[in-house]
Write an enzyme that holds these catalytic residues in place. Structure first.
Site, PDB file in Angstrom:
ATOM      1  N   HIS A  53      70.550  19.045  14.285  1.00 17.89           N
ATOM      2  CA  HIS A  53      70.452  19.272  12.841  1.00 17.89           C
ATOM      3  C   HIS A  53      70.740  20.749  12.551  1.00 17.89           C
ATOM      4  CE1 HIS A  53      67.689  15.608  11.844  1.00 17.89           C
ATOM      5  NE2 HIS A  53      68.733  15.275  12.579  1.00 17.89           N
ATOM      6  N   GLU A  55      69.085  22.944  10.885  1.00 16.25           N
ATOM      7  CA  GLU A  55      67.913  23.808  11.067  1.00 16.25           C
ATOM      8  C   GLU A  55      67.667  24.099  12.546  1.00 16.25           C
ATOM      9  OE1 GLU A  55      67.010  21.046   7.516  1.00 16.25           O
ATOM     10  OE2 GLU A  55      67.982  20.879   9.470  1.00 16.25           O
ATOM     11  N   CYS A  83      63.455  17.443   7.987  1.00 15.97           N
ATOM     12  CA  CYS A  83      62.786  16.249   8.505  1.00 15.97           C
ATOM     13  C   CYS A  83      61.599  16.691   9.363  1.00 15.97           C
ATOM     14  CB  CYS A  83      63.773  15.434   9.339  1.00 15.97           C
ATOM     15  SG  CYS A  83      64.253  16.247  10.885  1.00 15.97           S
ATOM     16  N   CYS A  86      62.578  18.907  12.454  1.00 19.31           N
ATOM     17  CA  CYS A  86      62.917  20.280  12.084  1.00 19.31           C
ATOM     18  C   CYS A  86      61.696  21.035  11.571  1.00 19.31           C
ATOM     19  CB  CYS A  86      64.039  20.280  11.054  1.00 19.31           C
ATOM     20  SG  CYS A  86      65.599  19.650  11.714  1.00 19.31           S
TER      21      CYS A  86
END
Length: 149
Positions: A53, A55, A83, A86
């Protein structure tokens, strides 16, 4: 332009790179003061990595730059509310502040579904600023998923 909008605009530009690669268009940057430490965008499909992801990418890069897995005094800008994965990494990295554009009512872990980054039983809490350039970030995501259908 305020610093928040400037950094979020940069994250939105990174989200466009994700879209160009067929990835969900999410971008992120990590800064300390006015210094960019890391930037990234979603790449789980390209990298065959469920943790790729935006992040997570910036946290990994910044930790290498800082030579420390803890990132106190930093601000993470991301185009979509993080999410749970993260959010957990943000807490473990001791990021000081999270700024996000669009809320994620299905998976957001910074206030929408749950709030891991400010959970009272965890040993670190992150300051949150929401809705910075939320409309363009939301529209980018909506357009992406409409085009895929």
């Amino acid at each position: 332009m305020m610093a928040e909008e400037r950094w979020m605009t940069h994250a939105l530009q990174l989200a466009m790179k994700a879209k160009e690669q067929g990835e969900v268009p999410i971008g992120a940057v990590l800064v300390m003061g006015d210094t960019l430490l890391a930037e990234g965008f979603n790449q789980p499909i390209t990298a065959c990595d469920p943790t790729a992801h935006a992040e997570m990418s910036v946290l990994r890069q910044a930790a290498l730059v800082m030579k420390n897995y803890r990132l106190p005094g930093t601000t993470l800008y991301t185009t979509l509310e993080p999410c749970a994965m993260c959010a957990g990494a943000i807490v473990h990295a001791r990021v000081q502040r999270l700024v996000f554009a669009a809320s994620d009512p299905k998976a957001g872990a910074a206030g929408s579904v749950c709030n891991l980054v400010q959970h009272s039983q965890l040993n670190h809490r992150v300051d949150i600023t929401r809705d910075i350039l939320a409309e363009p970030a939301s529209q980018l995501l909506k357009n992406f998923f409409q085009e895929r259908r």
